[in-house]
Structures are given as structure tokens and as C-alpha cells.
Design a protein around this motif. Structure first.
Motif, short mmCIF file in Angstrom:
data_model
loop_
_atom_site.label_atom_id
_atom_site.label_comp_id
_atom_site.label_asym_id
_atom_site.label_seq_id
_atom_site.Cartn_x
_atom_site.Cartn_y
_atom_site.Cartn_z
N LEU A 240 0.88 -0.90 -0.14
CA LEU A 240 -0.04 -0.34 -0.02
C LEU A 240 1.19 0.99 -0.19
CD1 LEU A 240 -3.56 0.06 0.71
CD2 LEU A 240 -2.54 1.61 3.07
N SER A 241 0.64 1.99 -0.74
CA SER A 241 1.31 3.54 -0.70
C SER A 241 1.25 4.19 0.22
CB SER A 241 0.83 3.89 -1.81
OG SER A 241 1.42 5.20 -2.20
N PHE A 242 2.67 5.21 0.65
CA PHE A 242 2.36 5.72 1.56
C PHE A 242 1.33 7.02 1.91
CE2 PHE A 242 6.49 4.41 4.04
CZ PHE A 242 5.58 3.58 4.14
N ASP A 243 0.73 6.95 -0.39
CA ASP A 243 -0.17 8.69 0.08
C ASP A 243 -1.04 8.00 0.34
OD1 ASP A 243 1.58 9.30 -1.26
OD2 ASP A 243 1.11 8.95 -3.48
N ARG A 244 -1.96 7.03 0.90
CA ARG A 244 -2.98 6.11 1.17
C ARG A 244 -3.39 6.56 2.46
NH1 ARG A 244 -4.40 2.06 -2.14
NH2 ARG A 244 -6.91 2.16 -1.24
N VAL A 245 -2.06 6.72 3.41
CA VAL A 245 -2.43 6.66 5.10
C VAL A 245 -2.45 8.48 5.19
CG1 VAL A 245 -1.27 6.54 6.90
CG2 VAL A 245 -0.31 4.81 4.58
N ARG A 246 -3.26 8.03 6.19
CA ARG A 246 -3.78 9.47 6.89
C ARG A 246 -3.18 9.54 8.24
NH1 ARG A 246 -8.60 6.57 5.26
NH2 ARG A 246 -8.69 5.47 6.96
N LEU A 247 -2.71 10.57 8.15
CA LEU A 247 -1.85 10.35 9.47
C LEU A 247 -2.45 11.65 10.42
CD1 LEU A 247 1.65 11.40 7.33
CD2 LEU A 247 0.76 9.42 9.04
N THR A 265 10.13 5.72 5.60
CA THR A 265 9.00 5.28 6.78
C THR A 265 8.69 6.68 6.59
OG1 THR A 265 11.39 6.42 8.23
CG2 THR A 265 11.34 4.03 7.58
N ILE A 266 7.08 5.80 7.16
CA ILE A 266 6.42 7.23 8.23
C ILE A 266 6.85 6.81 9.13
CG2 ILE A 266 4.25 8.09 8.95
CD1 ILE A 266 3.07 6.18 6.06
N GLU A 267 6.96 8.25 9.87
CA GLU A 267 7.62 8.02 11.59
C GLU A 267 7.74 8.97 12.08
OE1 GLU A 267 12.24 9.70 12.47
OE2 GLU A 267 12.37 7.90 10.30
N THR A 268 7.58 8.84 13.73
CA THR A 268 7.11 9.84 15.07
C THR A 268 7.65 9.45 16.14
OG1 THR A 268 5.25 11.51 16.06
CG2 THR A 268 4.89 8.81 15.14
N PRO A 269 8.20 10.87 17.15
CA PRO A 269 8.78 9.99 18.40
C PRO A 269 7.94 10.16 19.45
CG PRO A 269 9.16 12.15 17.82
CD PRO A 269 8.42 12.01 17.05
N PHE A 277 -5.91 3.63 7.83
CA PHE A 277 -5.77 3.67 6.05
C PHE A 277 -6.88 2.61 6.05
CE2 PHE A 277 -2.17 0.85 7.30
CZ PHE A 277 -2.66 -0.03 7.38
N ASP A 278 -7.70 2.25 5.02
CA ASP A 278 -7.98 1.59 4.05
C ASP A 278 -7.81 0.62 3.49
OD1 ASP A 278 -10.18 3.02 5.31
OD2 ASP A 278 -10.73 4.49 3.51
N PHE A 279 -7.47 -0.39 3.66
CA PHE A 279 -6.96 -0.99 2.51
C PHE A 279 -8.00 -2.77 1.86
CE2 PHE A 279 -6.56 -3.53 6.52
CZ PHE A 279 -6.75 -5.02 6.39
N SER A 280 -8.09 -3.18 0.79
CA SER A 280 -8.59 -4.23 0.31
C SER A 280 -7.73 -5.15 -0.09
CB SER A 280 -9.53 -3.99 -1.12
OG SER A 280 -9.39 -4.44 -1.89
N GLY A 281 -8.26 -6.73 1.05
CA GLY A 281 -7.84 -7.93 0.59
C GLY A 281 -8.89 -8.79 2.06
N ARG A 282 -7.56 -10.16 2.72
CA ARG A 282 -8.03 -10.65 3.89
C ARG A 282 -7.33 -10.79 4.39
NH1 ARG A 282 -5.30 -15.33 0.64
NH2 ARG A 282 -3.91 -16.13 2.90
N GLY A 283 -5.67 -10.03 4.20
CA GLY A 283 -5.15 -9.65 5.44
C GLY A 283 -3.59 -8.75 5.52
N LEU A 284 -3.25 -8.23 6.49
CA LEU A 284 -2.56 -7.40 6.67
C LEU A 284 -1.11 -7.35 7.32
CD1 LEU A 284 -1.96 -4.07 6.32
CD2 LEU A 284 -3.58 -3.63 8.41
N GLU A 340 -6.83 1.02 11.70
CA GLU A 340 -5.79 2.20 12.53
C GLU A 340 -4.31 1.99 14.04
OE1 GLU A 340 -9.11 4.86 14.50
OE2 GLU A 340 -10.42 3.00 13.86
N LEU A 341 -3.25 2.50 13.85
CA LEU A 341 -2.88 2.62 14.82
C LEU A 341 -2.31 3.40 15.81
CD1 LEU A 341 0.50 0.71 13.78
CD2 LEU A 341 0.64 3.89 14.75
N GLU A 342 -2.06 3.61 16.84
CA GLU A 342 -1.91 4.91 17.68
C GLU A 342 -0.22 4.28 18.62
OE1 GLU A 342 -3.19 6.67 21.81
OE2 GLU A 342 -4.38 5.69 20.76
#
Length: 365
Positions: A240-247, A265-269, A277-284, A340-342
Motif C-alpha cells: 500500500l502506498s504511503f499516499d493512502r495513509v491518513r496521519l 519510513t513514516i515516522e514519529t517520536p 488507512f483503508d485496504f482491500s484484501g484478507r490480510g495485513l 488504525e494505529l496509535e
């Protein structure tokens, strides 16, 4: 399965065709035992053998092995790192590292990796098995460790030759031709002498395949991909492209400087920062630039319950630079999902930082 070092199955037709054309690209996929950094592992003598044996061919090498990674990570990198670079011959070495992931996951990931490499019939694949102490009891009692036996079932099904390098080295030790501590000075990683032993077994295999009894390239059949052994294998994945990730919070996208096989990398301290993000499939599957200075995280799928993910932090790992993979899910309903991730502080002494660096988002279809 009996204890055999060499399994000659379908001949290395594509390799020989490439040599005859005058240009051969060799790929490697595996863990630290195959990792090219340091230039001291078993691929080095094997590469040197190709250069010496076929002086008229231009030899190119794509060593995409990364220490402390498994098949469940390779399957998401193999297109970029080996397939798109037109490898004619690929060695796959995951028997040791895959022992650390669940049998169900490794079965699906391995077969998906092999099917990706074999699709189109344009390259040869050779399976190679190294050694870890957990295999000793089986091998000394003439039993094939399960991780090797599983690979052999795939080798048999897909017609792939294999070299049990670990068995070759162990027999050298038993015959007094090499000391145990020369083979595995730290109990796992062969340095120069042990790597040479591994390489010599692969060279003997290649010498038989390409020089002593080479395949007839004119009479070779087109490769027909068999039906999968496991219909839920990970052959169909996408990144999945990083462009599709909501920050949400202080994130930044950076060039990755610690792992050459990851572009960004998409990163934060920041504890409390979120992404979704949204994805289409059966696994991640998510891969991180990980180390002792990394944060833990919590996540949820499809607005469900939050789940805490706590990383273990082995003594050997540094503050960053380990491409670490987490399979979030593999048996969802095929379709659209939200993740979603925190970021959370690990809040224990071995957690030396709060950096979260996401390097790869892999979706299983």
C-alpha cells in the motif's frame, strides 16, 4: 524425508540459457546467514565460482537477504528486490529464521514467495537450508527438522533443487574436517570457515547441474506452475502506498538510511500519534525499522476493540535498523477494511525510546 544434502530436481535451464546469452543475474533471499553486508557469508565463494567458471558471461548479483527477517517479510519485497531486477537464478534461505514464526504463517508465506518467483517461468529457484542449534537433536538422530521438511515438500511439488548446507557442514564436523567453533563461533552465524563449508556444498550442487550434467536448453519444456499446495498462500499481495495513509499528529515521511531495502519510513517520536488507512484484501502485514529505541503500539481493525502490541527487544538488537514484520491479520473476509494505529510508550526498562518508523504496508489478497 531422508537426510540428503543434495536434491536434483528440475534442471537449471534458465540459468544455463542466461549464461549462454552472456549475462547472468543471481539473486539471494534470506536472513543474516546470507546477508551480504560484511562480504563474508556463503554467497561470496558461490559468486566467485560463477565468475571463474563462466568467464565469458557478465555476472550480476542482487543479494536481498536481510538479517533477522523471515519469509513473511520477503514475500512483500521480492518483486522490487529480485523480480523487477530480472534475476535468472534465486537462492532462498529461510529454514532457520522461519522457525520463529507460526507454522501456518510460514507455510502460506513461503509458498507465496516461491510462486511469485516462479510465475512466468523465467527463472530458476534453489532452496538452501542452514543450521541452528534447535535442529541438532533431530539431525543427530537422523530426523529432518520440520522447517526443512516443509520446504522439501514445496521443493518436491514445484520441482526445485535443494542443498542442505547445514547437513554438509555438520558431516564435516563429524568427520573431523572442521571444528564446531570454526563453523558456528556464536552458535548460529558461520564466519569465514563455516561459510566456506556452506558455499562448497552449493558449488558442488551447481557444478553437477551446470557443468557435469547440464540440462538440454533446446529440449526444455516450458515451466507449468502446479496448483498450490496451500490455496491460502500469499502469492497475491500488494504494498500500500504511503499516499493512502491518513496521519494524525506529528508524523514525517523520511528517506530510510538504516535499511537499504526500504525506501522511506513514516515516522514519529510522539506517544499518542495516530495513523489510519483503508485496504482491500484478507490480510495485513506491517514492517518497521525497529530497535530498542522503538515505541510499542495499539491497533484496531474495522472500528473493533483496540489490541495492544508489545514488541520483545532481544539483547542483540540495536536502537534501530532491524526490519521487523508484524502480521496483523491473515483470515479476514475478502473485501474492504480499515486499520488504525496509535503509538504507545513501552513503559518498561528495555524500551529506550518512543520512535515508531513504519517502512512497509503489505496487503494479502
Amino acid at each position: 524425508t531422508t537426510m540428503e544434502i543434495y536434491r536434483h530436481r528440475r534442471g537449471l535451464v534458465r540459468t544455463l540459457e542466461a549464461i549462454e546469452r552472456g549475462s547472468l543475474t543471481i539473486g539471494f533471499m534470506g536472513g543474516s546467514i546470507t546477508d551480504s553486508r560484511g562480504r563474508s557469508r556463503w554467497p561470496e565463494p558461490v559468486i566467485a565460482w560463477f565468475v571463474k567458471s563462466f568467464p565469458k558471461a557478465r555476472i550480476a548479483v542482487e543479494n536481498a537477504a536481510i538479517g533477522a527477517t523471515c519469509s513473511d517479510q520477503a514475500v512483500f519485497r521480492v518483486k522490487r528486490d529480485l523480480i523487477d531486477r530480472n534475476c535468472d537464478l534465486v537462492f532462498v534461505e529461510y529454514a532457520v529464521n522461519d522457525m520463529g514464526i507460526p507454522a501456518k504463517t510460514r507455510s502460506r508465506a513461503r509458498e507465496g514467495l516461491l510462486r511469485k518467483l516462479l510465475a512466468g517461468g523465467t527463472r530458476d529457484v534453489v532452496l538452501v537450508y542452514t543450521f541452528a542449534q534447535d535442529m541438532y537433536s533431530d539431525m543427530v538422530n537422523n530426523r529432518v527438522p520440520e522447517t526443512v521438511a516443509e520446504f522439501e515438500r514445496l521443493g518436491e511439488h514445484y520441482g526445485l533443487g535443494s542443498v542442505w548446507m547445514g547437513l554438509h557442514a555438520m558431516r564435516e564436523v563429524m568427520a573431523g574436517q572442521m571444528r564446531w567453533e570454526e563453523w558456528l563461533p556464536d552458535g548460529l552465524h558461520p564466519e569465514h570457515r563455516g561459510s566456506l563449508s556452506y558455499a562448497q556444498s552449493v558449488i558442488a550442487f551447481l557444478n553437477h547441474e551446470l557443468i557435469v550434467s547440464p540440462p538440454d536448453t533446446d529440449a526444455a519444456d516450458e515451466y507449468v506452475m502446479p496448483e498450490p499446495l496451500n490455496p491460502r498462500n500469499w502469492e497475491h499481495t500488494y504494498n500500500l502506498s504511503f499516499d493512502r495513509v491518513r496521519l494524525d499528529g506529528p508524523w514525517v515521511i523520511r528517506r530510510c538510511t538504516t535499511i537499504p531495502w526500504i525506501d522511506q519510513t513514516i515516522e514519529t517520536p510522539a506517544v499518542g500519534a495516530r495513523l489510519s488507512f483503508d485496504f482491500s484484501g484478507r490480510g495485513l502485514s506491517l514492517s518497521f525499522d525497529f530497535g530498542k529505541a522503538s515505541a510499542d503500539f495499539r491497533y484496531r481493525l474495522n472500528q473493533g476493540e483496540w489490541i495492544d502490541y508489545r514488541f520483545d527487544r532481544p539483547e542483540w538488537c540495536g536502537d534501530d535498523g532491524w526490519l521487523r514484520t508484524v502480521t496483523i491479520a491473515d483470515d479476514l473476509e475478502q473485501g474492504n477494511h480499515t486499520f488504525e494505529l496509535e503509538v504507545v510508550h513501552g513503559d518498561r526498562p528495555e524500551c529506550r525510546g518512543t520512535n515508531l518508523r513504519l517502512g512497509l504496508i503489505g496487503v494479502i489478497k
